[in-house]
Design a protein around this motif. Sequence first.
Motif, short mmCIF file in Angstrom:
data_model
loop_
_atom_site.label_atom_id
_atom_site.label_comp_id
_atom_site.label_asym_id
_atom_site.label_seq_id
_atom_site.Cartn_x
_atom_site.Cartn_y
_atom_site.Cartn_z
N ARG A 79 0.81 -1.20 0.00
CA ARG A 79 0.00 0.00 0.00
C ARG A 79 0.86 1.26 0.00
O ARG A 79 0.50 2.26 -0.62
N ARG A 80 2.00 1.20 0.67
CA ARG A 80 2.86 2.38 0.75
C ARG A 80 3.35 2.82 -0.63
O ARG A 80 3.70 3.97 -0.84
N ARG A 82 1.50 2.25 -3.45
CA ARG A 82 0.37 2.05 -4.33
C ARG A 82 0.34 3.02 -5.52
O ARG A 82 0.13 2.62 -6.65
N MET A 83 0.59 4.31 -5.27
CA MET A 83 0.52 5.28 -6.36
C MET A 83 1.58 5.03 -7.42
O MET A 83 1.36 5.28 -8.61
N THR A 84 2.73 4.53 -6.98
CA THR A 84 3.78 4.18 -7.94
C THR A 84 3.25 3.12 -8.90
O THR A 84 3.42 3.21 -10.11
N VAL A 86 0.07 2.37 -9.48
CA VAL A 86 -1.06 2.88 -10.29
C VAL A 86 -0.53 3.64 -11.50
O VAL A 86 -0.99 3.45 -12.63
N SER A 87 0.47 4.51 -11.27
CA SER A 87 1.01 5.29 -12.39
C SER A 87 1.68 4.36 -13.41
O SER A 87 1.60 4.60 -14.62
N SER B 16 9.97 6.09 -1.10
CA SER B 16 8.93 6.18 -2.13
C SER B 16 7.79 7.09 -1.67
O SER B 16 6.98 7.53 -2.46
N GLN B 17 7.73 7.37 -0.36
CA GLN B 17 6.70 8.27 0.13
C GLN B 17 7.12 9.72 0.00
O GLN B 17 6.32 10.63 0.18
N PHE B 22 8.61 10.34 -5.79
CA PHE B 22 7.43 9.97 -6.57
C PHE B 22 7.32 10.84 -7.82
O PHE B 22 7.00 10.35 -8.90
N LEU B 26 7.22 9.73 -11.75
CA LEU B 26 6.25 10.15 -12.77
C LEU B 26 6.98 10.63 -14.03
O LEU B 26 6.54 10.36 -15.15
#
Lengths: 133, 199
Positions: A79-80, A82-84, A86-87, B16-17, B22, B26
């Motif tokens: 989950r930590r 997750r956005m990585t 998703v992208s 990564s946070q 991040f 991208l």
Amino acid sequence: MKKHIQPLPDHRKPTITAYITGFVLSLTLSGAAFALVWAYHISDNELMSRGLLLAILTLFAIAQIVVQATYFLHMSAERRARMTLVSAAFTLVVIFAIIVGSMWIMYNLDYNMIPEDPTQYIQNEENIHVTSQ
Amino acid sequence: MTDVKNTVAPALEDESQKPSIFGFWLYLMTDTVLFASLFATFIVLRGRTAGGVSGEEIFSLPYVFIETLILLISSFVAGLALFTARARRKALTISLLLVTGLLGLAFLAMEIHEFRTLVTEGHGWGTSAFLSSYFTLVGTHGLHILIGLIWLGVSIMFILQRGFTDRFLTRLTMWSMFWHFLDVIWIGIFTIVYLVGIV
């Protein structure tokens, strides 16, 4: 900023061992792909059908990308991160649309355009073998 | 190396946070889309040789294999350098980064040599649509490698002058992501351009 970041559990920490595993896997997969093409070449293209070889090469390439993303770029489904993920999934959709879409459309255009020698072209495309009279 | 081995190393996951990491991720994703369009162009145009040479006639399997090995080892050593940087081992980190850089330079030299040979033998990018798309795709990757090497040079200078600051370690993490990313793109290039071209 830093105090919000929770440390990873020990078994999830990226270690040198994981790096070496990734390196050895990449090396093996790359080597196998090259060896396969080389074997195909020296067997005068009779080792297997061209289509099968292309399919295997594609699988090898995907496996290598997954290995590098996992062991070198440390992508995971946690989950930590997750956005990585998703992208990355979104990017994959875009890549698929661009590459497969281009191939599809351009193949059809190609097929529907009349080349210099239409008769010869259609015979080649449709596998029509005309014996000369 | 024992204390290096147990460090929380590249900490890509720990970091990564961080918004900056991040954000850089991208950027890499958009760069992947750029390469996807170049790949699509190449795949569509690969058969358009306009009576000139085809891939089978100009590509050498052993040559590309050596290029692949060099880039893969370079990517691996870059990862190791990030571990040692986390452990703040200055001399070791700089030597590993230098090895990475030298391998990167060797790769770039091989690519330039290949391009030079093609152009001098009359197979320049103006010859056919196939060669135009080939030079654009492989050349764009080469340009990224060059940028990565310049970034690496700046990083080494930074370590020598100011040592390991936290911000620098974040930037070095980004650089190593960039370097791994270029290796991933190269997997696509050697498979789609060279292996499929030779088959």
